[in-house]
Design a protein around this motif. Sequence first.
Motif, PDB file in Angstrom:
ATOM      1  N   PRO A 186       0.819  -1.218   0.000  1.00 29.91           N
ATOM      2  CA  PRO A 186       0.000   0.000   0.000  1.00 29.91           C
ATOM      3  C   PRO A 186       0.852   1.268   0.000  1.00 29.91           C
ATOM      4  O   PRO A 186       1.883   1.342   0.661  1.00 29.91           O
ATOM      5  N   VAL A 187       0.405   2.248  -0.750  1.00 31.53           N
ATOM      6  CA  VAL A 187       1.065   3.557  -0.806  1.00 31.53           C
ATOM      7  C   VAL A 187      -0.009   4.640  -0.709  1.00 31.53           C
ATOM      8  O   VAL A 187      -1.043   4.559  -1.379  1.00 31.53           O
ATOM      9  N   ALA A 188       0.253   5.630   0.131  1.00 29.10           N
ATOM     10  CA  ALA A 188      -0.649   6.775   0.253  1.00 29.10           C
ATOM     11  C   ALA A 188       0.170   8.056   0.192  1.00 29.10           C
ATOM     12  O   ALA A 188       1.203   8.168   0.848  1.00 29.10           O
ATOM     13  N   ASP A 189      -0.263   9.006  -0.615  1.00 31.35           N
ATOM     14  CA  ASP A 189       0.390  10.314  -0.642  1.00 31.35           C
ATOM     15  C   ASP A 189      -0.648  11.382  -0.925  1.00 31.35           C
ATOM     16  O   ASP A 189      -1.808  11.080  -1.217  1.00 31.35           O
ATOM     17  N   VAL A 190      -0.231  12.622  -0.819  1.00 27.68           N
ATOM     18  CA  VAL A 190      -1.174  13.748  -0.884  1.00 27.68           C
ATOM     19  C   VAL A 190      -0.698  14.780  -1.891  1.00 27.68           C
ATOM     20  O   VAL A 190       0.499  15.088  -1.963  1.00 27.68           O
ATOM     21  N   GLU A 191      -1.629  15.289  -2.659  1.00 28.36           N
ATOM     22  CA  GLU A 191      -1.401  16.477  -3.487  1.00 28.36           C
ATOM     23  C   GLU A 191      -2.265  17.598  -2.915  1.00 28.36           C
ATOM     24  O   GLU A 191      -3.489  17.452  -2.804  1.00 28.36           O
ATOM     25  N   THR A 192      -1.633  18.694  -2.522  1.00 33.13           N
ATOM     26  CA  THR A 192      -2.370  19.830  -1.964  1.00 33.13           C
ATOM     27  C   THR A 192      -2.319  20.992  -2.942  1.00 33.13           C
ATOM     28  O   THR A 192      -1.233  21.384  -3.391  1.00 33.13           O
ATOM     29  N   HIS A 193      -3.473  21.524  -3.273  1.00 33.88           N
ATOM     30  CA  HIS A 193      -3.590  22.626  -4.228  1.00 33.88           C
ATOM     31  C   HIS A 193      -4.276  23.808  -3.549  1.00 33.88           C
ATOM     32  O   HIS A 193      -5.191  23.620  -2.750  1.00 33.88           O
ATOM     33  N   THR A 194      -3.831  24.988  -3.868  1.00 34.12           N
ATOM     34  CA  THR A 194      -4.546  26.200  -3.491  1.00 34.12           C
ATOM     35  C   THR A 194      -5.235  26.727  -4.743  1.00 34.12           C
ATOM     36  O   THR A 194      -4.563  27.111  -5.706  1.00 34.12           O
ATOM     37  N   VAL A 195      -6.555  26.713  -4.716  1.00 38.37           N
ATOM     38  CA  VAL A 195      -7.353  27.104  -5.876  1.00 38.37           C
ATOM     39  C   VAL A 195      -8.009  28.441  -5.585  1.00 38.37           C
ATOM     40  O   VAL A 195      -8.466  28.689  -4.462  1.00 38.37           O
ATOM     41  N   ARG A 196      -8.057  29.304  -6.578  1.00 34.21           N
ATOM     42  CA  ARG A 196      -8.667  30.628  -6.363  1.00 34.21           C
ATOM     43  C   ARG A 196      -9.956  30.749  -7.153  1.00 34.21           C
ATOM     44  O   ARG A 196     -10.070  30.286  -8.280  1.00 34.21           O
ATOM     45  N   TYR A 197     -10.931  31.411  -6.512  1.00 35.86           N
ATOM     46  CA  TYR A 197     -12.233  31.635  -7.131  1.00 35.86           C
ATOM     47  C   TYR A 197     -12.578  33.117  -7.070  1.00 35.86           C
ATOM     48  O   TYR A 197     -12.026  33.860  -6.246  1.00 35.86           O
ATOM     49  N   ALA A 198     -13.519  33.509  -7.925  1.00 38.57           N
ATOM     50  CA  ALA A 198     -13.928  34.913  -7.942  1.00 38.57           C
ATOM     51  C   ALA A 198     -14.485  35.341  -6.593  1.00 38.57           C
ATOM     52  O   ALA A 198     -14.247  36.457  -6.125  1.00 38.57           O
ATOM     53  N   ASN A 199     -15.211  34.449  -5.939  1.00 35.45           N
ATOM     54  CA  ASN A 199     -15.777  34.703  -4.615  1.00 35.45           C
ATOM     55  C   ASN A 199     -16.258  33.383  -4.039  1.00 35.45           C
ATOM     56  O   ASN A 199     -16.169  32.333  -4.690  1.00 35.45           O
ATOM     57  N   ALA A 200     -16.780  33.424  -2.818  1.00 38.14           N
ATOM     58  CA  ALA A 200     -17.238  32.198  -2.172  1.00 38.14           C
ATOM     59  C   ALA A 200     -18.404  31.565  -2.921  1.00 38.14           C
ATOM     60  O   ALA A 200     -18.547  30.338  -2.933  1.00 38.14           O
ATOM     61  N   PHE A 201     -19.248  32.388  -3.549  1.00 36.43           N
ATOM     62  CA  PHE A 201     -20.384  31.841  -4.294  1.00 36.43           C
ATOM     63  C   PHE A 201     -19.909  31.016  -5.494  1.00 36.43           C
ATOM     64  O   PHE A 201     -20.527  30.008  -5.847  1.00 36.43           O
ATOM     65  N   ALA A 202     -18.820  31.431  -6.125  1.00 37.24           N
ATOM     66  CA  ALA A 202     -18.268  30.666  -7.244  1.00 37.24           C
ATOM     67  C   ALA A 202     -17.753  29.310  -6.767  1.00 37.24           C
ATOM     68  O   ALA A 202     -17.904  28.296  -7.455  1.00 37.24           O
ATOM     69  N   LEU A 203     -17.145  29.270  -5.590  1.00 38.05           N
ATOM     70  CA  LEU A 203     -16.700  28.010  -5.015  1.00 38.05           C
ATOM     71  C   LEU A 203     -17.890  27.094  -4.730  1.00 38.05           C
ATOM     72  O   LEU A 203     -17.854  25.894  -5.028  1.00 38.05           O
TER      73      LEU A 203
END
Length: 285
Positions: A186-203
């Motif tokens: 078994p192998v487990a790893d993580v990809e962490t991304h910071t994503v930007r949106y126009a505003n919270a409603f777009a998210l």
Amino acid sequence: MGQLLFRESGMSQPPRLFDPALIGSHLARRPTRDNFVRDLVFEDLADRLGAYMRDFAKAVLIAPDVDLLPTTVATASGAVEFTPVEAFGGSDFPDLPDGELDLVVSLLHLQAVNDVPGHMARLRSRLKPDGLLLVAMLGGESLTELREAFLGADIAVSGGASARIAPMAQVRDAGGLLQRAGFALPVADVETHTVRYANAFALMAELRALGAANPLVDRSRRLATRSLLTAAATAYQDAAGDADGRVRATLEIIWLAGWVPHESQQKPLRPGSAKVSLSDLLKKD
């Protein structure tokens, strides 16, 4: 994430935290099927499969909106042709043949499965010996900004908190899921991304497009009011807003890889089988 219990004969059923039918309903009602998160995860899958020097003659891809994704991905030794399976197509488990598959890929599905080890064990039974399972699921650090914004808004507007963002797995637990389901190496790893949106409603709109708009069984049956959504969006902007007005969102993708046991695979040495002791090595100059 669902209750981490392996379903065995005589054991009680795990509690139903998620409502897959609701997720399917959310997906069916979307105004658009565009989704940045889904496409981002598939691109990562293509990169990962490209490192395997292995032929996968029979492969299945399980994902939301799977008909929008490519069915061919290249490995280091050739192309893989996927049979697509819709993740939230109405059944608890896809109709797959027993013991015939070389590769099963599950994208953005297992974070909404109630019995994750049991589901993974059933996937294992569909794979041949030495077959590979690859999983991408949302991790526990995803959407922390939105979770905190709704918590504060709920308290301010209604005087109490409701579960509005589903719980998700922590990476420290993820590798154990594979072992409990019977997978080797078994192998487990993580990809962490910071994503930007126009505003919270777009998210929020992006989450609805992914079918992830509060899929909990024990969710509040009251619709989110305009005042609550506005309060949450304001709190989000204050906590995670950038100078240009856009907001940041954390996206954590946990990747799991496990193989069905086979005699050809590497195995750890038996305790006490070493030919040279550590103390002898340390005595040498």
